[in-house]
Design a protein around this motif. Structure first.
Motif, PDB file in Angstrom:
ATOM      1  N   UNK A 229     -79.129  27.713  18.690  1.00 14.64           N
ATOM      2  CA  UNK A 229     -79.820  28.703  19.513  1.00 14.64           C
ATOM      3  C   UNK A 229     -81.063  28.079  20.140  1.00 14.64           C
ATOM      4  N   UNK A 230     -81.267  28.350  21.403  1.00 14.17           N
ATOM      5  CA  UNK A 230     -82.420  27.786  22.107  1.00 14.17           C
ATOM      6  C   UNK A 230     -83.727  28.328  21.556  1.00 14.17           C
ATOM      7  N   UNK A 307     -71.343  31.951  21.563  1.00 13.29           N
ATOM      8  CA  UNK A 307     -72.166  31.822  22.759  1.00 13.29           C
ATOM      9  C   UNK A 307     -73.188  32.940  22.852  1.00 13.29           C
ATOM     10  N   UNK A 308     -72.760  34.164  22.555  1.00 15.98           N
ATOM     11  CA  UNK A 308     -73.690  35.292  22.586  1.00 15.98           C
ATOM     12  C   UNK A 308     -74.747  35.166  21.490  1.00 15.98           C
ATOM     13  N   UNK A 309     -74.318  34.684  20.325  1.00 14.25           N
ATOM     14  CA  UNK A 309     -75.281  34.496  19.239  1.00 14.25           C
ATOM     15  C   UNK A 309     -76.350  33.469  19.615  1.00 14.25           C
ATOM     16  N   UNK A 310     -75.934  32.369  20.183  1.00 15.08           N
ATOM     17  CA  UNK A 310     -76.906  31.323  20.497  1.00 15.08           C
ATOM     18  C   UNK A 310     -77.804  31.703  21.668  1.00 15.08           C
ATOM     19  N   UNK A 311     -77.424  32.723  22.422  1.00 17.09           N
ATOM     20  CA  UNK A 311     -78.306  33.242  23.464  1.00 17.09           C
ATOM     21  C   UNK A 311     -79.409  34.124  22.890  1.00 17.09           C
ATOM     22  N   UNK A 312     -79.253  34.522  21.623  1.00 17.93           N
ATOM     23  CA  UNK A 312     -80.154  35.513  21.026  1.00 17.93           C
ATOM     24  C   UNK A 312     -81.291  34.864  20.252  1.00 17.93           C
ATOM     25  N   UNK A 313     -82.340  35.650  20.058  1.00 18.96           N
ATOM     26  CA  UNK A 313     -83.418  35.275  19.141  1.00 18.96           C
ATOM     27  C   UNK A 313     -83.114  35.741  17.724  1.00 18.96           C
ATOM     28  N   UNK A 314     -82.577  36.986  17.625  1.00 17.11           N
ATOM     29  CA  UNK A 314     -82.379  37.582  16.307  1.00 17.11           C
ATOM     30  C   UNK A 314     -81.017  38.255  16.207  1.00 17.11           C
TER      31      UNK A 314
END
Length: 427
Positions: A229-230, A307-314
């Motif tokens: 995650x970024x 992909x959706x998870x790694x776009x998230x903060x939490x």
């Protein structure tokens, strides 16, 4: 001098690489254990085709037990009347006894002749499923390892409506299983009892404490969770939920808690999954005019979920009754910080350095507590990148399937030697 690999008969009635939940746990742990022991997997016949597609050889790597004459009608009835999970589990325990009866018919002589050094039952994970083979192994002088066991966390008293909506009427009398003579014989005969949660640990009588070992049953495959995650600290707080849309998951509380942030553009919420309460959740979002900030994605393939998870903060996951929490481990593996309710498995998988939790209680306690965390994060996300890095390192160290196999390998050594105290990796 090279240590010899133990010969282990693995009993995993549910073990399937193409399914999720318990069957995937059975498969993943069995394959990981093949790196530390000479294993032969015994599973239910319904898993045969998937195991063959995965490259296993029937007869050499695994044996399929056909108890479908008993099991299939039971599952058909359970599905037809839409029983709750507790009732389905209870019904499956009846067919499981017959499954083990057939396992003993097939392997009893080999166990008695000590062709195996250890017998290990991985699934079912439910503590209510009795293993008659345990006492037979004890008589044969072959150590029997049980678990990890998990499940049966009581419904929080504040959520009786959700309990009824889930069809969990049998959960009111679930505790009666503790009086079963078969359970007592199984616990007495087992050389090691692995438990996947502190609640399950608390349900094992204290006289067995010396052989009870806490070992969460879930883990991750690093090959499937290689992204990171970024954790951007710019823009709105980005939250995600992954799971079935059913009453116990608490997604409605998450939406209520986040509403002030969502409506002002300070937060977004991606909801991945489907289920019977989706329409109710969509109605709640519409009533609060949150449509631009909340997205319902439905079921997604694994790659798209990651992909959706790694776009998230939490990971905003306020489930009120979760005994495992595999999605929490998955989010941690990607460096996404979980915010969970402190009840059951999810809260046990995080530390103050890797996640956040709110106390269990009624809705009017949980919602403000979630809102407090979300508001603080929306104002300052600077701690999240470091928490994500710590989380990833912890998962790589302790929660991969290979790490799990190494932990169980120590337990195999202990039950085989009969010396010293039980290894306790997570104490």
């Amino acid at each position: 001098m090279t240590k010899s690999r133990p010969r282990v008969l693995l009993i995993a009635e549910a073990a399937n690489p193409e399914w999720v939940s318990v069957p995937l746990i059975g498969w993943s742990l069995a394959r990981a254990l093949s790196d530390v022991a000479d294993v032969h997997l015994v599973t239910q016949v319904r898993n045969t085709e998937a195991l063959l597609r995965a490259g296993l050889v029937e007869g050499q790597d695994f044996t399929a037990i056909d108890n479908e004459a008993f099991a299939k009608p039971i599952w058909a009835i359970a599905d037809a009347v839409r029983m709750g999970w507790t009732m389905k589990t209870a019904m499956n325990t009846f067919s499981y006894k017959y499954f083990e009866h057939l396992v003993w018919q097939k392997f009893g002589t080999a166990i008695q002749q000590k062709h195996f050094d250890i017998v290990h039952r991985i699934t079912p994970v439910t503590p209510t499923a009795v293993s008659p083979i345990a006492s037979k192994c004890q008589k044969a002088g072959v150590p029997f390892v049980l678990g990890p066991l998990n499940g049966g966390i009581p419904w929080p008293k504040w959520f009786s409506a959700e309990r009824r909506r889930e069809g969990e009427w049998l959960s009111y009398v679930r505790g009666i299983y503790k009086a079963s003579p078969g359970r007592k014989r199984m616990l007495n005969a087992a050389s090691a009892i692995l438990v996947g949660s502190r609640h399950t640990e608390s349900e094992i009588p204290a006289r067995y404490s010396s052989k009870v070992i806490y070992l969460p049953e879930n883990a991750i495959d690093p090959k499937k969770f290689g992204d990171v995650a970024e954790q951007s600290t710019e823009g709105p707080l980005r939250a995600v939920f992954v799971g079935r849309l059913v009453p116990l998951k608490g997604v409605d509380m998450a939406i209520e808690a986040a509403a002030p942030l969502l409506v002002t553009g300070r937060m977004t919420y991606d909801i991945i999954g489907d289920g019977p309460v989706r329409a109710d959740l969509e109605k709640l979002v519409a009533e609060k005019s949150l449509g631009d900030a909340v997205t319902f994605h439905g079921q997604l393939p694994h790659d798209a979920v990651q992909s959706k998870l790694t776009d998230a903060n939490i990971l905003l996951f306020p489930s009120i009754k979760e005994f495992g929490g595999g999605v929490v481990l998955e989010s941690l593996a990607l460096g996404v910080i979980p915010l969970v309710v402190d009840y059951g498995g999810p809260a046990e998988l995080i530390t103050p350095q890797t996640g956040m939790s709110v106390p269990i209680g009624p809705r009017d306690v949980i919602i403000p507590a979630l809102r407090s965390h979300l508001t603080a994060l929306a104002e300052d996300k600077s701690a999240l990148p470091r928490m994500g890095a710590i989380a990833r390192n912890r998962i790589q160290k302790d929660f991969t399937w290979s790490a799990k196999a190494a932990q169980i390998s120590e337990i195999y050594d202990w039950v085989s030697s009969g010396r010293g105290a039980a290894p306790r990796h997570f104490e």
